[in-house]
Every structure is written in C-alpha cells, then in structure tokens.
Write an enzyme that holds these catalytic residues in place. Structure first.
Site, PDB file in Angstrom:
ATOM      1  N   TYR A 142     -26.352  -8.665  -1.818  1.00  0.00           N
ATOM      2  CA  TYR A 142     -25.309  -9.383  -1.084  1.00  0.00           C
ATOM      3  C   TYR A 142     -25.627  -9.452   0.405  1.00  0.00           C
ATOM      4  O   TYR A 142     -25.222 -10.374   1.086  1.00  0.00           O
ATOM      5  CB  TYR A 142     -23.950  -8.686  -1.246  1.00  0.00           C
ATOM      6  CG  TYR A 142     -23.168  -9.068  -2.477  1.00  0.00           C
ATOM      7  CD1 TYR A 142     -23.685  -8.857  -3.749  1.00  0.00           C
ATOM      8  CD2 TYR A 142     -21.892  -9.620  -2.364  1.00  0.00           C
ATOM      9  CE1 TYR A 142     -22.950  -9.193  -4.874  1.00  0.00           C
ATOM     10  CE2 TYR A 142     -21.162  -9.955  -3.480  1.00  0.00           C
ATOM     11  CZ  TYR A 142     -21.692  -9.739  -4.739  1.00  0.00           C
ATOM     12  OH  TYR A 142     -20.960 -10.070  -5.844  1.00  0.00           O
ATOM     13  N   LYS A 191     -31.471  -0.835 -13.032  1.00  0.00           N
ATOM     14  CA  LYS A 191     -32.433  -1.573 -13.867  1.00  0.00           C
ATOM     15  C   LYS A 191     -33.816  -1.021 -13.520  1.00  0.00           C
ATOM     16  O   LYS A 191     -34.724  -1.745 -13.086  1.00  0.00           O
ATOM     17  CB  LYS A 191     -32.300  -3.079 -13.578  1.00  0.00           C
ATOM     18  CG  LYS A 191     -33.087  -3.974 -14.514  1.00  0.00           C
ATOM     19  CD  LYS A 191     -32.518  -4.038 -15.924  1.00  0.00           C
ATOM     20  CE  LYS A 191     -33.449  -4.812 -16.830  1.00  0.00           C
ATOM     21  NZ  LYS A 191     -33.063  -4.757 -18.250  1.00  0.00           N
ATOM     22  N   ASP A 223     -28.048  -3.608 -18.631  1.00  0.00           N
ATOM     23  CA  ASP A 223     -27.769  -4.375 -19.853  1.00  0.00           C
ATOM     24  C   ASP A 223     -27.121  -3.473 -20.906  1.00  0.00           C
ATOM     25  O   ASP A 223     -26.149  -3.844 -21.558  1.00  0.00           O
ATOM     26  CB  ASP A 223     -29.049  -5.061 -20.384  1.00  0.00           C
ATOM     27  CG  ASP A 223     -30.271  -4.145 -20.435  1.00  0.00           C
ATOM     28  OD1 ASP A 223     -30.200  -3.008 -19.924  1.00  0.00           O
ATOM     29  OD2 ASP A 223     -31.297  -4.577 -20.989  1.00  0.00           O
ATOM     30  N   ASP A 247     -20.230  -5.594  -9.184  1.00  0.00           N
ATOM     31  CA  ASP A 247     -19.411  -6.812  -9.249  1.00  0.00           C
ATOM     32  C   ASP A 247     -19.206  -7.209 -10.703  1.00  0.00           C
ATOM     33  O   ASP A 247     -18.088  -7.469 -11.151  1.00  0.00           O
ATOM     34  CB  ASP A 247     -20.114  -7.937  -8.476  1.00  0.00           C
ATOM     35  CG  ASP A 247     -19.329  -9.236  -8.524  1.00  0.00           C
ATOM     36  OD1 ASP A 247     -18.102  -9.182  -8.321  1.00  0.00           O
ATOM     37  OD2 ASP A 247     -19.942 -10.290  -8.774  1.00  0.00           O
ATOM     38  N   ASP A 251     -15.673  -6.344 -13.392  1.00  0.00           N
ATOM     39  CA  ASP A 251     -14.909  -7.391 -14.079  1.00  0.00           C
ATOM     40  C   ASP A 251     -14.857  -7.094 -15.573  1.00  0.00           C
ATOM     41  O   ASP A 251     -13.823  -7.231 -16.214  1.00  0.00           O
ATOM     42  CB  ASP A 251     -15.550  -8.781 -13.880  1.00  0.00           C
ATOM     43  CG  ASP A 251     -14.905  -9.551 -12.730  1.00  0.00           C
ATOM     44  OD1 ASP A 251     -14.420  -8.903 -11.783  1.00  0.00           O
ATOM     45  OD2 ASP A 251     -14.895 -10.799 -12.789  1.00  0.00           O
TER      46      ASP A 251
HETATM   47  C1  IPM Z   1     -15.258  -9.269  -5.952  1.00  0.00           C
HETATM   48  C2  IPM Z   1     -15.505 -10.749  -5.818  1.00  0.00           C
HETATM   49  C3  IPM Z   1     -16.358 -10.977  -4.567  1.00  0.00           C
HETATM   50  C4  IPM Z   1     -17.672 -10.257  -4.765  1.00  0.00           C
HETATM   51  C5  IPM Z   1     -16.579 -12.445  -4.197  1.00  0.00           C
HETATM   52  C6  IPM Z   1     -15.277 -13.202  -4.101  1.00  0.00           C
HETATM   53  C7  IPM Z   1     -17.377 -12.582  -2.940  1.00  0.00           C
HETATM   54  O1  IPM Z   1     -16.087 -11.254  -6.968  1.00  0.00           O
HETATM   55  O2  IPM Z   1     -14.673  -8.682  -5.027  1.00  0.00           O
HETATM   56  O3  IPM Z   1     -15.637  -8.722  -6.974  1.00  0.00           O
HETATM   57  O4  IPM Z   1     -18.601 -10.798  -5.387  1.00  0.00           O
HETATM   58  O5  IPM Z   1     -17.800  -9.134  -4.293  1.00  0.00           O
HETATM   59 MG    MG Z   2     -16.226  -9.858  -8.548  1.00  0.00          MG
END
Ligand code: IPM
Ligand code: MG
Length: 358
Positions: A142, A191, A223, A247, A251
């Site tokens: 990032y 990884k 993975d 990230d 999720d």
């Molecule tokens: C998160 C989001 C952010 C990230 C985006 C919106 C930049 O997906 O906070 O997980 O990738 O960190």
């Molecule tokens: Mg995210």
C-alpha cells in the site's frame, strides 16, 4: 476527565451512524462523569466537494491534536470517476500514514443472538467465534514505491511490497500482547514460499515469539489461511499479517460471522492514540434512509474507550447495551430474519442509550 475526539462523519451512511454513536458516548459521559468534546472534521468525498481535497491539512492537524479519532465511512459513486490518487479512499490511507496508525485490529466475532446469520454449517462455529485480525496498516504494498511507466511493451505498472524488520517486529508485538489477553495463540500469515518480504516477515515474527513462551505460534501461507477460515474458523485466535493480506482476510473473517454490519475496528499508533471506525463502508445505496445499522460504529467507540482511554467499565457498558438490545429481539434491516420486526438507525441508537441508562 475531558477527552477530545476528532469526528469524521464522512460520506454515505457515515453521518447517520456517527450521530447515534455520539449520543451513546454522551450518555456514557453523563453516567460515568466524563466529558467527551467532539470536533467534527471533513475527509473523503464530502471534503472533496467542500475543499477540493479528500484530506485537508486542517483535518490532519485536528486529528493529531485530539486524543482519538472516530470515523464513519468515506467514498461513494459520486467520486468513482476520480483518478486513483484523488479518490475519497485516499483520505483513509493519508490518515493511516500521517497519524502513524500501524496496527489495525479487526475483531470478527459471532454474536450468539445472530448465530443464524453465519453462512457456515452450525457445527463449524458451535460455541462461537472470536478471532481478531491484526493487520499491519502503514507499510507493504500500500505504501511501497509505485509507478506506471512507458516501456517498449506498452505501459507497465508496479507496486512494491516491502517490509523492514522494525515494521514487522512492532506489529508482531501488538499481536502477541493481544494473544496474551485472549486465547494465547497467534497465526502469522504470509507467502514465504514465494515472497522474499514474507521470508523476512516469518523470521522476525518467530524471533518475537521467543519473548512470549506462553503463546503458541503457527505460520500459514495466505492461500491456506483463506481456506482454513471457512473450513475451521474456530482454530484461530489472533491472526497477524501484512497490509494487503490483512485487507483480504479481514473481509473474509467478517463475512464468516455473517454480520459485517456489527463489526468495529481500531487503528493504533505507538502510545494510546487511535482511530476507530466500523468495518463496513459508506453504503451509499441506503444512505439518508434511517435504515443503516449503527452498532459497528457504536462498538468502535467502545474500542476507543478501552484502548485509547483505558475506560474498561465504560467500554463494557456499551458492549453490554448492544448485547441487550439484540437479546431483546431488536434488529436493523441488515441482521433481521424473515418475519422479524425491523428498527431504524435512530431507534437503534435510542434503545442502546436506554440500555446504558439501565
Ligand atoms: C479497508 C478498505 C481500505 C483498504 C480501502 C478503502 C482503501 O478496504 O479498510 O479494508 O484497502 O485498506
Ligand atoms: Mg478492505
């Protein structure tokens, strides 16, 4: 005691969920005799509209001089056409980088009352899930060098994944300290079978583990970790990983609980400073309709009380109030099942405030 909180309502449902969260904090202030002083600042799409920039300098300055930051959500279709470097989401990266918020804690827990919402077979999650993803937040791909360049083969673009020992060591410590207060297990995700940066990551995490003999450490390739999260999520306690893997896996972990609208997060700097926000986004399709679930933001405020202000009893009062509202059968649209009565954003705030009053 007085606590100064910079508040970034942001875009979409951000302002609505923030409004309810401020009411909840005010109620905590009344009950426990604290003063929470809120300063609202702009970031994201609304900041672009008002100032031309997604993260005005004034916002960063006010956040820096506050004790903590509370954020709703940023972004929306209105700004989707903007070039990558000017999009509302860049405000988040800017805040993380400029405020030094290197440790992102993303708990994924299954609320007993919402166990039905979990998409996995009941036997995989019986007894509940309580995972926290510790994501490195100011390094890696990032923040590494990136560019798009002309080559004889046409345009070429790259983003560099890079970690220093110092960066890995400090996030690993956060994960091990966290594990000591929980299930004493850390899973480090990398990884290392392919990436040099992951081999360094693994070596440093292993070194840090030596200072925590009580904590069990294992290493998964990313993975495999993604697969194990849906195959046997109960095996996880603390997951520590890089910015990009965190990230993705956070999720996945939140979806496994079935109630992403419920999950809070904390982004911490060295010391007690932190930024607190829900895991969900700005949900522009439901903005302004009084239907968004404010619980994730309200629970983020509880994390603020716990991690930045050290107010444990007050944090538990918020979490207990949320639990009570769920136990009493109230549901916002995102977590309601067929036939259940649905409450709106405002009403959800009312009920949590009442539950705190006791
Ligand atoms: C998160 C989001 C952010 C990230 C985006 C919106 C930049 O997906 O906070 O997980 O990738 O960190
Ligand atoms: Mg995210």
């Amino acid at each position: 005691m007085k606590y100064n909180i910079a508040v970034i309502p942001g875009d979409g449902i951000g302002p609505e969920v923030i409004e309810q969260t401020m009411r909840v904090l005010e109620e905590i202030g009344r009950k426990y005799d604290h003063e929470f002083a809120f300063t609202k600042v702009l970031a994201g799409g609304c900041a672009i509209d008002a100032t031309g920039e997604c993260l005005p300098k004034e916002t960063v300055d006010i956040c820096r001089s506050s004790d903590a930051v509370l954020l709703g959500a940023v972004g929306g279709p209105k700004w989707d056409h903007m070039p990558g470097s000017e999009r509302p989401e860049m405000a988040l990266l800017g805040l993380r980088g400029q405020l030094g918020l290197f440790a992102n804690l993303r708990p994924a827990m299954l609320f007993e009352e919402l166990a039905d919402a979990c998409p996995l077979k009941p036997e995989l999650v019986s007894g509940g899930l309580d995972i926290v993803v510790v994501r490195e937040l100011t390094g890696g791909i990032y923040f590494g060098e990136k560019a798009t360049v002309e080559t004889p083969e046409g345009l070429e673009a790259y983003d560099v994944e890079k970690y220093s020992e110092t960066e890995v060591r400090r996030i690993a410590k956060v994960a091990f300290d966290m594990a000591m207060k929980r299930g004493k297990k850390v899973t480090s995700v990398d990884k290392a079978n392919v990436l040099e940066s992951s081999r360094l990551w693994r070596r440093v995490v292993t070194e840090v583990a030596a200072d925590y003999p009580e904590v069990e450490l294992n290493h998964f390739y990313v993975d495999n970790a993604a697969m194990q999260l849906v195959r046997g999520p109960k095996q996880f306690d603390v997951i520590v990983t890089s910015n990009i893997f965190g990230d993705i896996l956070s999720d996945e972990a939140s979806q496994v609980t079935g109630s992403i609208g419920m999950l809070p997060s904390a982004s911490l700097a060295t010391g007690n400073f932190g930024m607190y926000e829900p895991v969900h986004g700005s949900a522009p399709d439901i903005a302004g309709k009084d239907i968004a679930n404010p619980m994730a933001t309200i629970l983020s405020a509880a994390m603020m009380l716990r991690y930045t202000f050290g107010l444990m009893e007050e944090a538990e009062a918020i979490e207990g109030a949320v639990q009570k509202v769920l136990a009493d059968g109230y549901r916002t649209a995102d977590i309601a099942k067929e036939g259940e009565d649905i409450i709106g954003t405002q009403k959800c705030g009312d009920l949590i405030v009442q539950a705190i009053q006791g």
